[in-house]
Motif scaffolding. Structure first.
Motif, PDB file in Angstrom:
ATOM      1  N   ARG A 129     -72.818 151.325  15.497  1.00 58.46           N
ATOM      2  CA  ARG A 129     -71.698 151.283  14.641  1.00 58.46           C
ATOM      3  C   ARG A 129     -71.914 150.074  13.701  1.00 58.46           C
ATOM      4  O   ARG A 129     -71.116 149.870  12.727  1.00 58.46           O
ATOM      5  CB  ARG A 129     -70.669 151.099  15.666  1.00 58.46           C
ATOM      6  N   LEU A 130     -72.874 149.354  13.775  1.00 56.97           N
ATOM      7  CA  LEU A 130     -73.104 148.126  13.017  1.00 56.97           C
ATOM      8  C   LEU A 130     -73.898 148.671  11.870  1.00 56.97           C
ATOM      9  O   LEU A 130     -74.573 149.507  11.798  1.00 56.97           O
ATOM     10  CB  LEU A 130     -73.862 146.891  13.602  1.00 56.97           C
ATOM     11  N   PRO A 131     -73.552 147.952  10.679  1.00 57.99           N
ATOM     12  CA  PRO A 131     -74.301 148.607   9.233  1.00 57.99           C
ATOM     13  C   PRO A 131     -75.696 148.241   9.426  1.00 57.99           C
ATOM     14  O   PRO A 131     -76.231 147.033   9.979  1.00 57.99           O
ATOM     15  CB  PRO A 131     -73.432 147.638   8.223  1.00 57.99           C
ATOM     16  N   GLY A 132     -76.625 149.065   8.836  1.00 53.51           N
ATOM     17  CA  GLY A 132     -77.918 148.671   8.866  1.00 53.51           C
ATOM     18  C   GLY A 132     -78.676 149.148  10.091  1.00 53.51           C
ATOM     19  O   GLY A 132     -79.841 148.954  10.001  1.00 53.51           O
ATOM     20  N   LEU A 133     -78.099 149.554  11.200  1.00 57.31           N
ATOM     21  CA  LEU A 133     -78.711 149.849  12.418  1.00 57.31           C
ATOM     22  C   LEU A 133     -78.442 151.492  12.954  1.00 57.31           C
ATOM     23  O   LEU A 133     -77.526 151.770  13.040  1.00 57.31           O
ATOM     24  CB  LEU A 133     -78.175 149.030  13.666  1.00 57.31           C
ATOM     25  N   GLY A 134     -79.622 151.872  12.500  1.00 49.17           N
ATOM     26  CA  GLY A 134     -79.526 153.530  12.935  1.00 49.17           C
ATOM     27  C   GLY A 134     -79.911 153.478  14.448  1.00 49.17           C
ATOM     28  O   GLY A 134     -80.029 152.578  15.125  1.00 49.17           O
ATOM     29  N   ARG A 135     -80.024 154.681  15.008  1.00 44.53           N
ATOM     30  CA  ARG A 135     -80.174 155.029  16.434  1.00 44.53           C
ATOM     31  C   ARG A 135     -81.321 154.448  17.013  1.00 44.53           C
ATOM     32  O   ARG A 135     -81.243 153.643  17.962  1.00 44.53           O
ATOM     33  CB  ARG A 135     -80.176 156.649  16.648  1.00 44.53           C
ATOM     34  N   ARG A 136     -82.516 154.558  16.109  1.00 46.23           N
ATOM     35  CA  ARG A 136     -83.783 153.968  16.725  1.00 46.23           C
ATOM     36  C   ARG A 136     -83.885 152.674  16.911  1.00 46.23           C
ATOM     37  O   ARG A 136     -84.336 151.827  17.472  1.00 46.23           O
ATOM     38  CB  ARG A 136     -85.060 154.484  15.889  1.00 46.23           C
ATOM     39  N   SER A 137     -83.350 151.830  15.555  1.00 48.88           N
ATOM     40  CA  SER A 137     -83.216 150.274  15.735  1.00 48.88           C
ATOM     41  C   SER A 137     -82.339 149.811  16.825  1.00 48.88           C
ATOM     42  O   SER A 137     -82.582 148.981  17.443  1.00 48.88           O
ATOM     43  CB  SER A 137     -82.653 149.846  14.208  1.00 48.88           C
ATOM     44  N   ALA A 138     -81.215 150.648  16.971  1.00 50.30           N
ATOM     45  CA  ALA A 138     -80.180 150.228  18.076  1.00 50.30           C
ATOM     46  C   ALA A 138     -81.050 150.389  19.478  1.00 50.30           C
ATOM     47  O   ALA A 138     -80.696 149.281  20.269  1.00 50.30           O
ATOM     48  CB  ALA A 138     -79.036 151.018  17.916  1.00 50.30           C
ATOM     49  N   GLU A 139     -81.686 151.393  19.666  1.00 48.51           N
ATOM     50  CA  GLU A 139     -82.364 151.334  20.872  1.00 48.51           C
ATOM     51  C   GLU A 139     -83.181 150.264  21.166  1.00 48.51           C
ATOM     52  O   GLU A 139     -83.474 149.556  22.324  1.00 48.51           O
ATOM     53  CB  GLU A 139     -83.258 152.723  20.846  1.00 48.51           C
ATOM     54  N   ARG A 140     -84.042 149.955  20.311  1.00 51.43           N
ATOM     55  CA  ARG A 140     -85.088 148.930  20.108  1.00 51.43           C
ATOM     56  C   ARG A 140     -84.338 147.476  20.544  1.00 51.43           C
ATOM     57  O   ARG A 140     -84.839 146.707  21.441  1.00 51.43           O
ATOM     58  CB  ARG A 140     -85.848 148.734  19.071  1.00 51.43           C
ATOM     59  N   VAL A 141     -83.447 147.214  19.704  1.00 52.24           N
ATOM     60  CA  VAL A 141     -82.548 146.087  20.132  1.00 52.24           C
ATOM     61  C   VAL A 141     -81.974 145.959  21.543  1.00 52.24           C
ATOM     62  O   VAL A 141     -82.372 145.166  22.285  1.00 52.24           O
ATOM     63  CB  VAL A 141     -81.349 145.754  19.030  1.00 52.24           C
ATOM     64  N   ALA A 142     -81.414 147.069  21.858  1.00 51.21           N
ATOM     65  CA  ALA A 142     -80.857 147.247  23.249  1.00 51.21           C
ATOM     66  C   ALA A 142     -81.816 147.016  24.455  1.00 51.21           C
ATOM     67  O   ALA A 142     -81.511 146.164  25.415  1.00 51.21           O
ATOM     68  CB  ALA A 142     -80.056 148.520  23.372  1.00 51.21           C
ATOM     69  N   VAL A 143     -83.010 147.758  24.263  1.00 50.17           N
ATOM     70  CA  VAL A 143     -84.087 147.389  25.076  1.00 50.17           C
ATOM     71  C   VAL A 143     -84.386 146.187  25.215  1.00 50.17           C
ATOM     72  O   VAL A 143     -84.538 145.626  26.249  1.00 50.17           O
ATOM     73  CB  VAL A 143     -85.127 148.431  25.078  1.00 50.17           C
TER      74      VAL A 143
ATOM     75  N   GLU B  30     -76.846 152.701  27.349  1.00 48.89           N
ATOM     76  CA  GLU B  30     -76.242 153.736  26.390  1.00 48.89           C
ATOM     77  C   GLU B  30     -75.030 153.211  25.374  1.00 48.89           C
ATOM     78  O   GLU B  30     -74.981 153.395  24.546  1.00 48.89           O
ATOM     79  CB  GLU B  30     -76.100 154.993  27.249  1.00 48.89           C
ATOM     80  N   LYS B  31     -74.244 152.638  26.451  1.00 48.38           N
ATOM     81  CA  LYS B  31     -73.143 151.904  25.785  1.00 48.38           C
ATOM     82  C   LYS B  31     -73.422 150.742  24.624  1.00 48.38           C
ATOM     83  O   LYS B  31     -72.748 150.777  23.537  1.00 48.38           O
ATOM     84  CB  LYS B  31     -72.007 151.385  26.774  1.00 48.38           C
ATOM     85  N   LEU B  32     -74.413 150.051  24.973  1.00 46.83           N
ATOM     86  CA  LEU B  32     -74.868 148.957  23.976  1.00 46.83           C
ATOM     87  C   LEU B  32     -75.365 149.581  22.943  1.00 46.83           C
ATOM     88  O   LEU B  32     -75.297 149.299  21.832  1.00 46.83           O
ATOM     89  CB  LEU B  32     -75.802 148.179  24.985  1.00 46.83           C
ATOM     90  N   ILE B  33     -76.345 150.898  23.211  1.00 49.07           N
ATOM     91  CA  ILE B  33     -76.783 151.593  22.090  1.00 49.07           C
ATOM     92  C   ILE B  33     -75.817 152.134  21.081  1.00 49.07           C
ATOM     93  O   ILE B  33     -75.876 151.870  19.979  1.00 49.07           O
ATOM     94  CB  ILE B  33     -77.826 152.637  22.552  1.00 49.07           C
ATOM     95  N   SER B  34     -74.962 152.777  21.461  1.00 52.23           N
ATOM     96  CA  SER B  34     -73.742 153.168  20.926  1.00 52.23           C
ATOM     97  C   SER B  34     -72.822 152.063  20.164  1.00 52.23           C
ATOM     98  O   SER B  34     -72.505 152.589  19.029  1.00 52.23           O
ATOM     99  CB  SER B  34     -72.943 153.830  22.020  1.00 52.23           C
TER     100      SER B  34
END
Length: 198
Positions: free
Chosen positions: A13-27, A5-9
């Motif tokens: 904060r990076l430009p162009g990454l919403g919650r869903r994209s951040a979750e995919r990258v983190a996983v 969750e910390k990584l997703i958070s």
């Protein structure tokens, strides 16, 4: 906080990454546990240790190349200064090949709604550069939103009485686009700032 969750958070904060994209990258990073994760950690540590912003223009450069290659290039037009919001705007303009002068990144724009005033962006450094380097023209390559217009207006006001031409990027229809795809503001600006062919 859970490490994933910390990584997703952080990624959110990076430009162009919403919650869903951040979750995919983190996983993906958590699942990988190998070369991608190790390469990313190494690259981030390298950036932290060796990359900084140019002390003159604000562009991204290495620690041992400050001022950056654009500022130290004697072949660039020293009488033109292009003011942008962020260092990545410099990259975009350079990629176009349409500008050979100097740059100044403000590192943001004035936004009273977000509590950011003139002291929160690099306007003081801009004014000092203009006084010191004696540019003939300052091109304001800022967004055409309310914050960009506010920032441009403030800079114009600060430059009154100085012997420097101030210009803004032309506004209008993008190349290869049609009227049907333009928003009303862009269309109105295109008509207002039309050019004469003959």
């Amino acid at each position: 906080m859970d490490p994933l969750e910390k990584l997703i958070s952080c990624l959110c904060r990076l430009p162009g990454l919403g919650r869903r994209s951040a979750e995919r990258v983190a996983v993906r990073l958590a699942r990988d546990q190998g070369s991608i994760l190790n390469d990313l950690v190494s690259a981030l540590n390298d950036v932290k240790a060796r990359i900084r912003c140019c002390s003159l223009c604000g562009n991204v450069t290495t620690v041992d190349a400050d001022p950056c290659r654009l500022c130290s290039n004697p072949g660039r037009e020293s009488s033109l200064l292009c003011v942008v919001e962020e260092p990545d705007d410099i990259v975009r303009i350079e990629r176009s090949g349409g500008f050979r002068g100097r740059y100044h990144a403000l590192m943001g724009k004035i936004s009273p709604m977000k509590g950011r005033g003139p002291d929160d962006v690099r306007i003081k450094a801009l004014l000092e550069r203009i006084d010191k380097e004696r540019f003939a023209e300052v091109i304001l390559a800022l967004s055409t939103d309310v914050e960009g217009d506010t920032t441009a207006g403030f800079i114009v006001e600060m430059l009154k009485g100085k012997n420097v031409k101030i210009s803004r990027l032309a506004l209008g229809l993008p190349s290869g686009s049609g009227i049907a795809y333009s928003d009303p503001v862009t269309l109105a600006k295109a008509i207002e700032r039309r050019t004469v062919d003959r």
